[in-house]
Design a protein around this motif. Structure first.
Motif, mmCIF file in Angstrom:
data_model
loop_
_atom_site.group_PDB
_atom_site.id
_atom_site.type_symbol
_atom_site.label_atom_id
_atom_site.label_comp_id
_atom_site.label_asym_id
_atom_site.label_seq_id
_atom_site.Cartn_x
_atom_site.Cartn_y
_atom_site.Cartn_z
ATOM 1 N N LYS A 126 1.302 7.642 -1.670
ATOM 2 C CA LYS A 126 0.066 7.868 -0.898
ATOM 3 C C LYS A 126 -1.062 6.745 -1.333
ATOM 4 C CE LYS A 126 -3.608 11.011 -0.226
ATOM 5 N NZ LYS A 126 -4.335 12.253 -0.689
ATOM 6 N N PRO A 127 -1.098 6.305 -2.588
ATOM 7 C CA PRO A 127 -2.007 5.100 -2.723
ATOM 8 C C PRO A 127 -1.791 3.910 -2.193
ATOM 9 C CG PRO A 127 -1.507 6.367 -4.901
ATOM 10 C CD PRO A 127 -0.514 6.824 -3.907
ATOM 11 N N ILE A 128 -0.614 3.719 -2.320
ATOM 12 C CA ILE A 128 -0.096 2.336 -1.670
ATOM 13 C C ILE A 128 -0.188 2.495 -0.225
ATOM 14 C CG2 ILE A 128 2.183 1.015 -0.982
ATOM 15 C CD1 ILE A 128 2.569 0.978 -3.824
ATOM 16 N N ALA A 129 0.192 3.697 0.583
ATOM 17 C CA ALA A 129 -0.012 3.964 2.015
ATOM 18 C C ALA A 129 -1.373 3.805 2.349
ATOM 19 C CB ALA A 129 0.691 5.200 2.307
ATOM 20 N N THR A 130 -2.393 4.294 1.513
ATOM 21 C CA THR A 130 -3.796 3.970 1.765
ATOM 22 C C THR A 130 -3.991 2.537 1.828
ATOM 23 O OG1 THR A 130 -4.153 6.190 0.652
ATOM 24 C CG2 THR A 130 -5.981 4.685 1.098
ATOM 25 N N PHE A 131 -3.598 1.930 0.848
ATOM 26 C CA PHE A 131 -3.988 0.447 0.525
ATOM 27 C C PHE A 131 -3.431 -0.150 1.848
ATOM 28 C CE2 PHE A 131 -2.598 -3.691 -0.548
ATOM 29 C CZ PHE A 131 -3.707 -4.471 -0.839
ATOM 30 N N VAL A 132 -2.425 -0.130 2.420
ATOM 31 C CA VAL A 132 -1.731 -0.891 3.426
ATOM 32 C C VAL A 132 -2.393 -0.289 4.738
ATOM 33 C CG1 VAL A 132 0.453 -1.030 4.714
ATOM 34 C CG2 VAL A 132 0.506 -1.138 2.426
ATOM 35 N N LEU A 133 -2.889 0.793 4.839
ATOM 36 C CA LEU A 133 -3.509 1.333 6.029
ATOM 37 C C LEU A 133 -5.006 0.542 6.272
ATOM 38 C CD1 LEU A 133 -3.672 3.442 8.378
ATOM 39 C CD2 LEU A 133 -4.873 4.788 6.649
ATOM 40 N N VAL A 134 -5.600 0.813 4.964
ATOM 41 C CA VAL A 134 -6.982 0.131 5.069
ATOM 42 C C VAL A 134 -6.769 -1.633 5.337
ATOM 43 C CG1 VAL A 134 -8.847 -0.202 3.590
ATOM 44 C CG2 VAL A 134 -8.081 1.772 3.672
ATOM 45 N N THR A 135 -5.840 -2.070 4.542
ATOM 46 C CA THR A 135 -6.165 -3.558 4.892
ATOM 47 C C THR A 135 -5.460 -4.095 6.153
ATOM 48 O OG1 THR A 135 -3.753 -3.596 3.687
ATOM 49 C CG2 THR A 135 -5.674 -4.254 2.164
ATOM 50 N N SER A 136 -4.370 -3.140 6.800
ATOM 51 C CA SER A 136 -3.965 -3.353 7.976
ATOM 52 C C SER A 136 -5.181 -3.239 8.984
ATOM 53 C CB SER A 136 -2.644 -2.540 8.439
ATOM 54 O OG SER A 136 -1.721 -2.951 7.590
ATOM 55 N N THR A 137 -5.782 -2.121 8.922
ATOM 56 C CA THR A 137 -6.666 -1.986 9.780
ATOM 57 C C THR A 137 -7.878 -3.055 9.721
ATOM 58 O OG1 THR A 137 -6.471 0.244 9.345
ATOM 59 C CG2 THR A 137 -8.673 -0.171 10.407
#
Lengths: 324, 446
Positions: A240-251
């Motif tokens: 989840k922490p990595i997924a959140t990071f990827v989600l925010v940076t991708s957005t």
């Protein structure tokens, strides 16, 4: 480093009478150094950041309230730039296109990246290193090259994409316009960026998957969890922490989408502005039309929008609570 | 080490910083010795001028011209930014016609180029040039660019395809004749009578057709007129060429490059709108077609109407920061007004100069083997005086984009609904787009 930093305390030690003045002088020098050193070390960054970071930020806030013709000619227009922007049809199209692209990034690119990462994390799969490199390698190419390459691939009549599709889909015309028809421009851009960025995000997910404690899987298996349950109960919370990071940076990256459409479609944003993004619109207004004031208004609107969306994402994913 | 108690790493970084700073200060960037710095975006122009500059330098001892080639988009962006910020710019620069208008934004005092009108009138050049070519470089009474070309257009066609379908190019006088012939040639998806785009206005498409019919983005005063009657009629004429069941125009999307060359060699397009500069692109691209291509005048809109239009253009401007405008003007005249040199330039570029008296040079009547021995220069010169004027404004980019949007909407409407209500739709759409441009113009507080 720690030993050297304790040196100033030494003058308190007993010293021979003859060496006392030298030691006192040395002591004050070290004390001064200690006080100044942090400022000296950070000063290059602070100075450069002030000149190239803070000053432009403040200046751009002010510029957003002016109509400009370069820095020489400025006329105060109040909120007129913002008023014009929110009512301008092209800006609305740019916002719509950017949101569509961002949604495609989040709901297509990230699941694909996660899927690839899960696949590459399987023990039974041969050639992990090769596949990892193969999927990541598009990201090693410059975006400009990728743009030019896909422009050729998507070209009418002779493009490889149309040729392949025509050979496998009966009735498909090689005159299909990927970049010449407003309806097909966004799919072409999404496909191109999918090819370009999916491997990049995959690497993050793969790192996260490899860090998941194997014992958790073993325990879940013992409890009778099937693969789907193991994914939702073990894998998903762990990454989840990595997924959140990827989600925010991708957005954030998606909202800054500029280079690919600029290369593939040119200054104009493609037919009927179908590939016009907010940053392209900003570029058009600031650097082609020359109205830096209006471009600043667009830039600040984008920045505030991205900040708000990122905060919302972090709140929804619970990332603002910390590591608990 | 007592004087630097923060470790070897920090000392090394400090040493490297001192060394690099010292090296840079001891090796400053060499100062340019050029008397004139000249930017061009065209490789063809660059190659031609490289051969001419030594003659100019020999005639003007002590003068050194530094010629630089800069990508067209980069040139426009750098120049615009430098003008607006009062930064260093070249003494002289060429500008593509599509970007020239954007340089005239803001108060007249902020235009980065010298007004050449007094020099043009004093030297008599104004009357010796094709005068319509000054229009794209004119703003509020000043002329900020010396035109390098006229760029009349003709049609270049595939002789084999025309022969196969029994088309005699001499019998084609009007667009109606051409469309009738085109219906025989066109096989949708495989072969089109003419290379025309249904989504972009430039590249020899709608823009060229509308100019031929007397249309324009702006009037001489800079007012947007893309919703004028002429423009409506131009759009209504153009759209059925590229849309609907009887379309005769198609394109691969490019107007040069490998894909385009292949489309010409394969006969995907049987003819194309071709200004003088593009004849060289054709010669260099689809090389297999040498001797198999013919050239004919553009069909007239109405019987007896003009048989040409225009596509593209380049201006030469002298910037206000030029150190010696008189030498720059002499160099401009050297490049653009010497008849022998213009002939030499034509031999290298196929570009007809706007100086009318130069066209009598035999080089312009020389046969071109690629086009079956046609005397390209003489053909283009015959139609050059009829080339229509094209007026500009700082919002030219917006106007072009808006007309492109209107074209796409009109093509879609025509594909979906045909002629029914088409006139009303075109009028409404062009009005909507023209109002967009006017809204931008209205924001200009200068």
């Amino acid at each position: 480093m720690s030993t050297t930093l304790t040196k100033p305390s030494r003058p308190t030690e007993p010293a021979s009478p003859g060496s006392r003045p030298t030691r006192a002088k040395s002591s004050s020098w070290f004390t001064a150094q200690h006080k100044l050193a942090p400022y000296v070390f950070v000063s290059p960054f602070v100075i450069m950041f002030s000149i190239f970071g803070i000053y432009p930020i403040i200046k751009s806030i002010m510029l957003a309230f002016y109509a400009t013709n370069g820095p020489k000619s400025q006329v105060y227009v109040g909120f007129s730039n913002f008023n014009f922007m929110f009512h301008h049809h092209d800006f609305q199209i740019a916002v719509r296109n950017t949101i569509i692209y961002t949604l495609c990034s989040v709901f297509l690119q990230l699941p694909c990246a996660l899927g690839l990462a899960i696949l590459l994390n399987q023990k039974w799969l041969k050639g992990h290193s090769f596949l990892r490199l193969a999927f990541y390698s598009p990201n090693l190419m410059g975006t400009v090259y990728v743009g030019i390459l896909f422009q050729q691939l998507f070209s009418i009549h002779y493009g490889l994409v149309n040729r392949v599709l025509a050979s496998i889909i009966p009735g498909f015309s090689t005159d299909f316009k990927w970049l010449g028809d407003p309806a097909n421009v966004m799919p072409a851009l999404v496909l191109t960026s999918l090819w370009l960025y999916v491997g990049y995000n995959m690497v993050y997910f793969l790192a996260g998957l490899q860090a998941v404690d194997k014992e958790l899987y073993e325990a879940a298996e013992v409890d009778g969890a099937n693969p789907w349950q193991r994914f939702w109960a073990v894998t998903a919370p762990s990454i989840k922490p990595i997924a959140t990071f990827v989600l925010v940076t991708s957005t954030i990256g998606s909202f800054q989408f500029f280079d690919l459409p600029y290369i593939m479609l040119g200054n104009g944003g493609g037919p009927n502005n179908a590939g016009l993004t907010i940053v392209m619109y900003l570029y058009q207004q600031g650097f082609i039309t020359g109205d830096l004031g209006y471009a600043s208004a667009v830039g600040w609107t984008l920045a505030i929008g991205v900040l708000a969306i990122s905060l919302l994402q972090m709140k929804l994913t619970g990332s603002m609570k910390g590591n608990d | 080490m007592n004087l630097f108690p923060y470790g070897k790493a920090a000392l090394s970084m400090f040493g490297l910083a001192v060394l690099s700073a010292g090296w840079i200060s001891l090796h400053p960037a060499p100062q340019k010795k050029a008397t004139l710095t000249y930017w061009t975006f065209s490789k063809d122009h660059y190659d031609a001028y490289q051969k001419l500059i030594p003659d100019f330098e020999a005639q003007h001892p002590g003068v050194h011209v530094d010629l630089e080639i800069v990508n067209n988009n980069a040139l426009a962006a750098r120049l615009q930014a430098a003008f607006l910020s009062d930064l260093d710019v070249p003494d002289m620069t060429e500008l593509e016609i599509g970007t020239a208008g954007t340089m005239f934004r803001g108060p007249v005092k902020d235009i980065g180029f010298i007004d050449l009108k007094p020099r043009l009138e004093q030297s008599g050049l104004y009357d010796r040039y094709v005068q319509s070519r000054f229009s794209p470089y004119t703003s509020r009474g000043g002329i900020y660019g010396l035109p390098q070309d006229v760029h009349p257009v003709q049609l270049v066609y595939n002789k084999e395809i025309f022969a196969k379908y029994g088309i005699d190019p001499d019998k084609i006088q009007t667009w109606d004749d051409f469309i009738a012939a085109g219906k025989k040639v066109t096989i949708p998806g495989k072969q089109y009578m003419i290379e025309l785009s249904d989504s972009t206005t430039g590249s020899g498409g709608l823009e060229t057709i509308m100019l031929q019919r007397g249309g324009s983005y702006f009037d001489p005063a800079g007012k947007c007129i893309i919703d004028s009657d002429v423009m409506v009629k131009s759009m209504e004429f153009y759209v059925p060429l590229v849309a609907g069941p009887n379309k005769i125009g198609g394109t691969t999307g490019d107007f040069y490059g490998a894909t385009w060359s292949k489309s010409v060699e394969d006969g995907y397009v049987a003819s194309m709108i071709c200004p003088d500069w593009r004849t060289l692109f054709v010669q260099r691209g689809p090389t297999k077609m040498a001797g198999k291509m013919g050239i004919m005048p553009l069909p007239a809109a109405v019987p007896g109407g003009i048989r040409t239009s225009t596509w593209g253009g380049t201006m030469l401007g002298i910037t206000k920061r030029c150190k010696d405008p008189d030498i720059a003007w002499q160099f401009a005249q050297f490049l653009y007004t010497d008849k022998a040199r213009l002939a030499k330039n034509f031999q290298q570029t196929n570009i007809l100069p706007p100086l009318k008296e130069a066209w009598s040079n035999p080089a312009f009547s020389a046969p071109n083997p690629y086009y079956g021995g046609a005397p390209l220069g003489a053909i283009y010169a015959k139609y050059a005086p009829s080339v229509p004027a094209q007026y500009t404004a700082p919002t030219i980019d917006t106007a072009k984009a808006k007309l492109g949007e209107a074209l796409i909407d009109c093509v879609k409407y025509y594909n979906d609904s045909g002629d029914k209500g088409f006139d009303d739709f075109v009028r409404a759409k062009l009005k909507e787009k023209a109002d967009d441009v006017r809204a931008f113009q209205a924001r200009n507080p200068y």
